[in-house]
Design an enzyme around this catalytic site. Structure first.
Site, PDB file in Angstrom:
ATOM      1  N   HIS A  37       0.842  -1.213   0.000  1.00  0.00           N
ATOM      2  CA  HIS A  37       0.000   0.000   0.000  1.00  0.00           C
ATOM      3  C   HIS A  37       0.875   1.261   0.000  1.00  0.00           C
ATOM      4  O   HIS A  37       0.574   2.243  -0.675  1.00  0.00           O
ATOM      5  CB  HIS A  37      -0.888   0.048   1.252  1.00  0.00           C
ATOM      6  CG  HIS A  37      -1.917  -1.020   1.315  1.00  0.00           C
ATOM      7  ND1 HIS A  37      -1.889  -2.033   2.244  1.00  0.00           N
ATOM      8  CD2 HIS A  37      -3.033  -1.236   0.564  1.00  0.00           C
ATOM      9  CE1 HIS A  37      -2.934  -2.827   2.076  1.00  0.00           C
ATOM     10  NE2 HIS A  37      -3.633  -2.366   1.060  1.00  0.00           N
ATOM     11  N   GLY A 147      -2.908  -1.838  -6.963  1.00  0.00           N
ATOM     12  CA  GLY A 147      -1.850  -2.842  -7.078  1.00  0.00           C
ATOM     13  C   GLY A 147      -2.198  -3.900  -8.110  1.00  0.00           C
ATOM     14  O   GLY A 147      -3.358  -4.308  -8.235  1.00  0.00           O
TER      15      GLY A 147
END
Ligand code: PAF
Length: 282
Positions: A37, A147
């Site tokens: 993250h 992601g």
């Protein structure tokens, strides 16, 4: 770092910067943050003036109530990590703030939701689309960062951004999967692995690396056989699916040789009772 709890606070915060011609980068998360993250936050800070993250465990994307209940919630540590990374604000809404009434919208994904995660987690991507559309509408960023570990989610989000949210003009930026030193893809779920399962889980990326280095010399059938055999050797892992998916349509190749095109090898597997996903572009 500002902690914003309502959509109004978010829109006030953002419009202050937008009127000064600053660009806004957005990193949506469900919290339990890890280095993957934080890599998205860094990418956002590199490409945009202001970075906003969100932390919201979205109930509508969980098809299993137990999974929702067990999803790790670590806000205090998350806020500290975001602040240290240089994130300017975090949107941290309640369920009531996001869903003042039930969201009955049904999104259409042109078949992207029919395979892999969509097949094993019915309704999951509709829930993702519901929350992402609400978050995008509140933040209205110039760019949003996701992601590549969530390969199918990325395809679905690109699709809905084009089909349903085109007027917001948001660029979707894909960021490489961040891995532990033994190759395990970073995931908020990894903290739930027992030490034995954590050790076994590294086999998932090891198998994907083998697939990547053999897809030009082996047939798709041979690759599938290898994957099945490797999982059969590891009693702590249970393979849910292995697919070699076309990057654009997500349809799987099930036979022959991969000669041209862009494909990604995708795995979903349980390590003990923790469901993990990973993939590798071929
Ligand atoms: O990838 C996630 O963490 C979630 O699916 C997302 C995109 C934040 C929506 O809840």
């Amino acid at each position: 770092m500002y902690i914003l709890k309502s959509k109004y606070e978010v829109s006030d915060f953002v419009s202050m910067f937008r009127s000064n011609s600053k660009t806004i980068g957005f990193v949506p998360t469900m919290g339990a943050l890890h280095k993957g993250h934080i890599a998205l936050i860094y990418k956002s800070l590199e490409e945009c003036d202001i970075c906003i993250a969100s932390i919201f465990v979205n109930p509508t994307q969980f098809n299993n109530p137990d999974d929702l209940e067990k999803y790790p919630r670590t806000e205090a540590a998350d806020f500290a990590m975001l602040e240290q990374a240089g994130c300017h604000a975090v949107f941290f809404p309640s369920v009531l703030e996001m869903y003042p009434e039930p969201d009955t919208r049904v999104f259409e994904f042109d078949g992207l939701d029919a395979v892999m995660e969509g097949a094993f987690r019915p309704g999951h991507f509709n829930g993702v689309a519901q929350v992402v559309s609400k978050l995008f509408d509140a933040v209205r960023p110039n760019k949003a960062f996701f992601g590549q570990k969530d390969f199918q989610q990325l395809a679905v989000i690109r699709f809905i951004t084009k089909k349903y949210l085109a007027e917001l003009n948001i660029e979707i930026v894909a960021c490489e999967t961040v891995r532990e030193s033994d190759g395990l893809a970073m995931s908020s779920r990894n903290v739930r692995l027992t030490p034995e399962c954590r050790h076994a889980a590294a086999d998932i990326s090891r198998i994907l690396v083998w697939v990547k280095s053999h897809f030009t010399s082996k047939s798709v059938e041979e690759i599938h056989k290898f994957v099945q055999t490797e999982f059969a050797k590891q009693p702590l892992l249970h393979l849910e699916y292995f697919e070699i998916a076309d990057n654009d349509t997500l349809t799987s190749i099930t036979e022959g040789k991969i000669l041209t095109g862009r494909f990604t090898a995708c795995i979903a597997a349980y390590a003990g009772d923790v469901r993990l996903i990973d993939n590798m572009p071929l």
